[in-house]
Enzyme design. Structure first.
Site, short mmCIF file in Angstrom:
data_model
loop_
_atom_site.label_atom_id
_atom_site.label_comp_id
_atom_site.label_asym_id
_atom_site.label_seq_id
_atom_site.Cartn_x
_atom_site.Cartn_y
_atom_site.Cartn_z
N ALA A 1 0.86 -1.19 0.00
CA ALA A 1 0.00 0.00 0.00
C ALA A 1 0.89 1.24 0.00
CB ALA A 1 -0.91 0.00 1.22
N CYS B 1 1.69 -0.44 11.87
CA CYS B 1 2.67 -1.54 11.80
C CYS B 1 3.34 -1.80 13.15
CB CYS B 1 3.71 -1.28 10.72
SG CYS B 1 2.97 -1.09 9.08
#
Length: 209
Positions: free
Chosen positions: A158, A174
């Protein structure tokens, strides 16, 4: 030549996930050709297999989907190009090596960003693609999270083009606390999605021959 398929409009994440999974099954069972989906999602937070619930901070009315990809929480939404390569790593021209595959994904995206004058990096122990925004300070411009079934890849990358970066404040992206995120727009690079797509297709063919 691998076919790139652009999903029109803003795609629902769960609908796209089913599309991917169905095609992966066709590649495995019916030897369908490799393809790459190009998607721009409706707003959604997704969690990979390594997520921690405390990394979901304030999601408001944005849906949260728990997926089977690698990684932790990320955000998808308008202005972000999401790339889902469905490749057969067991085919004669590929390698049954997931680390090599991820390295090739990284090189592909770094080269694509370089075309637009953006110097991007990988950072040890930090998944994704990063750019330097200040001295000794980096921001993530692209997230990577993949899954493999019988050596057929899905999920993917992405890249923030003109994404609303404020949406990342609803999560610890993340799992990297205090990490910054950025986009091509924030870096002063204004590019149409269709133009970006042309470059990633060109650069793909240089890396994944």
């Amino acid at each position: 030549m691998i076919r790139f398929i652009t999903i029109p409009d803003f795609a629902d994440y769960q609908v796209t996930l089913k599309l991917m999974e169905d095609y992966v099954n066709k590649v495995i069972s019916d030897h369908e050709p490799e393809i790459i989906y190009l998607v721009e999602h409706l707003e959604v937070y997704t969690a990979g297999t390594n997520y921690k619930q405390e990394e979901l901070l304030n999601y408001g009315d944005i849906p949260v989907i728990y997926t089977g990809r690698g990684g932790k929480f990320t955000f998808h939404g308008p202005g972000q190009r999401v790339i889902y390569p469905i490749l057969n790593l067991a085919s004669p021209n590929r390698h049954k090596d997931l680390k090599l595959y991820i390295k090739m994904l990284e090189e592909w995206i770094i080269n694509s960003l370089n075309y637009f004058g953006i110097k991007a990096y990988i950072i040890k122990d930090k998944v994704g693609i990063w750019v330097k925004v200040r001295k000794d300070e980096f921001a993530k411009i692209a997230a990577i999270g993949v899954r493999v079934r019988k050596w057929v890849t899905y999920h993917g990358v992405a890249i923030n083009i003109s994404t609303d970066l404020s949406k990342f404040s609803g999560i610890i992206p993340c799992g990297l606390e205090n990490s910054l995120v950025t986009s091509l727009n924030q870096l002063g690079i204004h590019v149409e999605m269709s133009e970006f797509d042309k470059i990633i297709q060109t650069e793909f063919n240089k890396i994944f021959k």
